[in-house]
Design an enzyme around this catalytic site. Structure first.
Site, PDB file in Angstrom:
ATOM      1  CG  ASP A  44      -2.068   0.912   1.155  1.00 19.11           C
ATOM      2  OD1 ASP A  44      -2.332   1.437   0.052  1.00 19.11           O
ATOM      3  OD2 ASP A  44      -2.741   1.113   2.178  1.00 19.11           O
ATOM      4  CD  GLU A  70      -6.371   1.389  -4.735  1.00 15.65           C
ATOM      5  OE1 GLU A  70      -7.045   0.335  -4.739  1.00 15.65           O
ATOM      6  OE2 GLU A  70      -6.335   2.169  -3.777  1.00 15.65           O
TER       7      GLU A  70
END
Ligand SMILES: [Zn+2]
Length: 437
Positions: A124, A227
């Site tokens: 992330d 992402e």
């Protein structure tokens, strides 16, 4: 082929082979990149960790490495594909854990619980190319690139002359043909020269960085979820900017599975949405027109925990095309257990939080005020107080540095309570996201 799509060339769809393991016949079938083994008539996924592509998905960050059993209990039976390992570079720095340790903790819990469906592991908020290798080595399947440092926030208020200077190097014939030829007002707005220059100046370098990160990942990994997140920028992403980002990424060949804009209002850590819900509703409707236009990626919500008033809107506008990330709320559930059963330890963590808040809050969007912090006379209800939640949330790194061993030992001792708390907490999240009222 480095694709996040379902058409992975490395996938041997439907091919099977037989192998002997002890005296059992094992039939291995590779479907959608996930190897399934049939043992004694039961299908088991041998490599359950895999890209999740466009399945509705939910990220369960776990800063302590003890929350996955509760996460599994909550997500079982829902439509959501789970991400059980999810840690940002910042979190790893603050918790002193490595990508491999985060992965190992999640994998152990997955095996113990007999979870036998695909799950993902999210590297992330990757900011640089150098952040990538340890996550590749540990087998992560989902890569979230945060090009926020390349977003030029001043472009929101720059003069036209300043904008012209910042975007002089762009191919304006091409951009004009792409964005200025449409006379119709779209749901996300209409570009004119000035709004296009603003979007290009604000996000141009960030988009280029995301492209570079995608290409690097493509060189070292086959098949992954990708992402792009701009959720931690100074100003909200307008629907037109969302369109610009998605369109630029798409035409440069970036196969992104999800995109995380920054929405209007405040999505602070571990608390419900702060802002005008009616205005947000209208804004989300316009963002949903953008994602529907492309039809090939999920809307991702960061700082997604505890946004109970927003989940029905997400369910209405995106249905299955959604990814939600949570992390600190599992840590707060851990503290709820301590507040109930280990009050002395909890009080020390709370006192440290009070001390550390002003410095630890610096990299977060939070608005809790120390002078409004409740005292500890009402435990564990204190864990429902807005100010206490935010203060405890952002000071987790300091708390773990000082009390990490004690906290973990206490959670192992009260593992049933932690499990039950997590299960109930996330069932509430997932139920609302599934559209239950
Ligand atoms: Zn984020």
């Amino acid at each position: 082929m480095s694709s996040s799509s379902g058409e992975r060339s490395s996938c041997l769809a439907g091919e099977s082979y037989s192998a002997k393991s002890g005296d059992r016949e094992i039939l291995a079938v590779v479907l959608g990149g996930v190897a399934s083994f049939e043992i004694d008539g039961i299908i088991r996924n041998a490599t359950m960790i895999s890209p999740l592509d466009l399945q509705p998905s939910f990220g369960f960050g776990d800063r302590l490495g003890l929350a996955t059993p509760g996460h599994i209990a909550a997500v079982r039976g829902t439509k959501f594909a789970p991400v059980f390992a999810q840690q940002s570079v910042r979190e790893n720095a603050r918790t002193g854990r490595t990508p491999q340790q985060v992965m190992d903790d999640a994998r152990r819990a997955v095996e113990d619980a007999g979870w036998d469906a695909p799950w993902g592991a999210d590297a992330d908020h990757l900011k640089t190319i150098d952040d990538i290798p340890p996550f590749i080595a540990a087998g992560y399947t989902f890569f979230t690139v945060d090009p926020g440092e390349y977003v030029d926030n001043a472009a929101d208020s720059d003069s036209p002359d300043a904008l012209r200077g910042k975007t002089a190097a762009y191919d304006w014939d091409e951009l004009s043909a792409l964005y200025l030829c449409d006379d119709d007002e779209q749901a996300w707005g209409r570009f004119d020269t000035e709004t296009l220059m603003r979007a290009a100046a604000k996000y141009g370098k960030a988009i280029q960085h995301a492209v570079d990160m995608f290409r690097r990942l493509s060189e070292v990994k086959d098949g992954f979820d990708f992402e792009v997140s701009v959720d931690e920028t100074d100003s909200p992403t307008t629907p037109a900017e969302h369109f610009f980002i998605a369109n630029e990424l798409t035409r440069r060949g970036v196969k992104f599975t999800s995109l995380a804009p920054r929405f209007i209002g405040r999505f602070e850590k571990g608390v419900d949405y702060i802002g005008d819900l009616t205005a947000l509703d209208a804004e989300l409707a316009r963002h949903a027109m953008v994602t529907a236009h492309f039809g090939r990626y999920k809307l991702s919500l960061h700082s997604g925990s505890d946004k109970f008033s927003v989940y029905p809107l997400l369910a209405r506008y995106w249905g299955d095309r959604i990814h939600v990330k949570t992390a600190g709320t599992s840590y707060l559930e851990a503290l709820r257990v301590l507040a109930k059963y280990e009050t002395d330890l909890f009080e020390r963590i709370y006192a440290l939080g009070r001390e550390r808040y002003e410095s630890d809050r610096k990299t977060y969007h939070v608005s809790a005020q120390l002078d409004l912090l409740p005292d500890t006379s009402d435990l564990p209800a204190l864990l429902d107080d807005f100010h206490a939640r935010e203060v405890l949330h952002v000071t987790y790194g300091s708390a773990l540095a000082q009390f990490g061993k004690e906290i973990k030992a206490a959670l192992v001792k009260h593992d049933d309570a932690y499990f039950d708390g997590l299960q109930a907490h996330f069932e509430k999240h997932l139920g609302l996201l599934e559209g239950e009222s």
